[in-house]
Design an enzyme around this catalytic site. Structure first.
Site, short mmCIF file in Angstrom:
data_model
loop_
_atom_site.label_atom_id
_atom_site.label_comp_id
_atom_site.label_asym_id
_atom_site.label_seq_id
_atom_site.Cartn_x
_atom_site.Cartn_y
_atom_site.Cartn_z
N ASP A 74 0.83 -1.20 0.00
CA ASP A 74 0.00 0.00 0.00
C ASP A 74 0.88 1.26 0.00
O ASP A 74 1.95 1.26 -0.60
CB ASP A 74 -0.92 -0.04 1.22
CG ASP A 74 -2.28 0.59 0.97
OD1 ASP A 74 -2.33 1.81 0.80
OD2 ASP A 74 -3.27 -0.15 0.94
N HIS B 189 -3.69 5.62 3.62
CA HIS B 189 -4.46 4.46 3.20
C HIS B 189 -3.91 3.16 3.79
O HIS B 189 -4.68 2.31 4.27
CB HIS B 189 -4.45 4.42 1.67
CG HIS B 189 -5.41 3.47 1.06
ND1 HIS B 189 -5.06 2.18 0.71
CD2 HIS B 189 -6.72 3.60 0.72
CE1 HIS B 189 -6.10 1.58 0.17
NE2 HIS B 189 -7.13 2.41 0.16
N ASN C 48 -13.15 0.58 -7.14
CA ASN C 48 -14.34 1.21 -6.59
C ASN C 48 -15.35 1.61 -7.66
O ASN C 48 -16.51 1.91 -7.35
CB ASN C 48 -13.96 2.45 -5.78
CG ASN C 48 -13.37 2.09 -4.42
OD1 ASN C 48 -13.75 1.10 -3.80
ND2 ASN C 48 -12.44 2.89 -3.96
N VAL D 220 -7.03 -15.59 -6.41
CA VAL D 220 -7.02 -14.67 -5.28
C VAL D 220 -8.40 -14.61 -4.66
O VAL D 220 -9.39 -15.07 -5.23
CB VAL D 220 -6.55 -13.26 -5.68
CG1 VAL D 220 -5.26 -13.32 -6.49
CG2 VAL D 220 -7.63 -12.54 -6.48
N SER E 13 -11.26 -1.08 -0.57
CA SER E 13 -9.96 -1.30 0.07
C SER E 13 -10.13 -1.81 1.50
O SER E 13 -9.42 -2.72 1.94
CB SER E 13 -9.17 0.01 0.11
OG SER E 13 -8.83 0.44 -1.17
#
Length: 257
Positions: free
Chosen positions: A41, A79, A163, A176, A223
């Protein structure tokens, strides 16, 4: 001559998972001990809600060359700290690793992302939290190869989808755990979506998250849902070490509501 791999099934069958699977069976009594979680991140800053960071690397790209600087660093945006705080809240005993690939504008390069995932896999982490994605097709093959490498090496990659309705690599890979936000503030809430590529939902709408400086902010995004699932993965692996990503998906599906 027997077909390749047929000999694998000569071994006695072993059942690692017993049914029915409940939340108590899945993570009851676990706090994520000895589970390594990499947060790829914008970095992780010191924060009471995050606690100690076991290892850190800052990755940058200049003139086409990737540079890795290991050692403590700050969160350039906030973040990463937010995601780390969520994971720590759910799995307080896990080992957090900060892999900084995003800058002050919460943007980065594909080369840095790839290098960050490689670093995490080389470090032997159990869970990789990717609360980010790329739309760039040129990174598809390399990311897919890394995702498969993680899958067969028993490292779980938890990836947030974009998003906005757009391509999200690596969240669209079946190897994943792909995650989007749903309403709710129960940190142990997980929902299952029967219409992939998004598989799981977790809290990520209007939730309080840690922020650099020691405080909190209210935030919304896929996220933060991904970070919730990473925390649950750490809890499950803390109680049942050695599970494969396939088995972990099965357990999350079984306890989802």
């Amino acid at each position: 001559m027997r077909p390749a791999w047929s000999w694998q099934f000569d071994k006695p069958a072993v059942r690692d998972v017993t049914l029915p699977i409940t939340r108590e069976w899945a993570w009851g009594g676990s706090s994520g001990d000895d589970v390594k979680v990499a947060v790829i991140d914008s970095g992780i800053s010191a924060h009471p809600a995050v606690g100690p960071v076991a290892g850190s690397v800052a990755i940058s790209v200049a003139h086409g060359r990737v540079q890795l600087d290991e050692g403590p660093h700050d969160d350039l945006f906030g973040h990463g700290t937010a995601c780390a705080g969520i994971i720590r809240r759910i799995a307080p005993s896990c080992e957090l690793y900060s892999v900084r690939v995003l800058g002050a504008t919460l943007s980065g390069t594909g080369a840095a992302l790839l290098a960050g995932v490689r670093w995490a896999l080389d470090a032997g982490v159990d869970v990789v939290n990717l609360s980010l994605s790329t739309k760039r097709r040129e990174h598809f093959a390399a990311l897919h190869e890394l995702a498969d490498h993680a899958y067969f090496g028993n490292t779980v990659i938890v990836a947030a989808v974009n998003n906005t309705p757009a391509i999200s690599y690596p969240a669209e890979f079946s190897s994943v755990l792909s995650v989007a936000a749903c309403a709710g503030d129960d940190p142990f809430l997980v929902r299952y979506n029967p219409s992939p590529p998004v598989e799981f939902g977790a809290p990520g709408i209007g939730i309080k998250v840690a922020w650099p400086g020691g405080g909190t902010v209210t935030a919304t995004g896929n996220s933060f849902a991904a970070a919730h699932v990473s925390g649950l993965a750490a809890l499950i692996l803390g109680k049942h070490p050695g599970l494969t990503p396939f088995q972990l998906k099965t357990i999350l599906h079984a306890v989802a509501c």
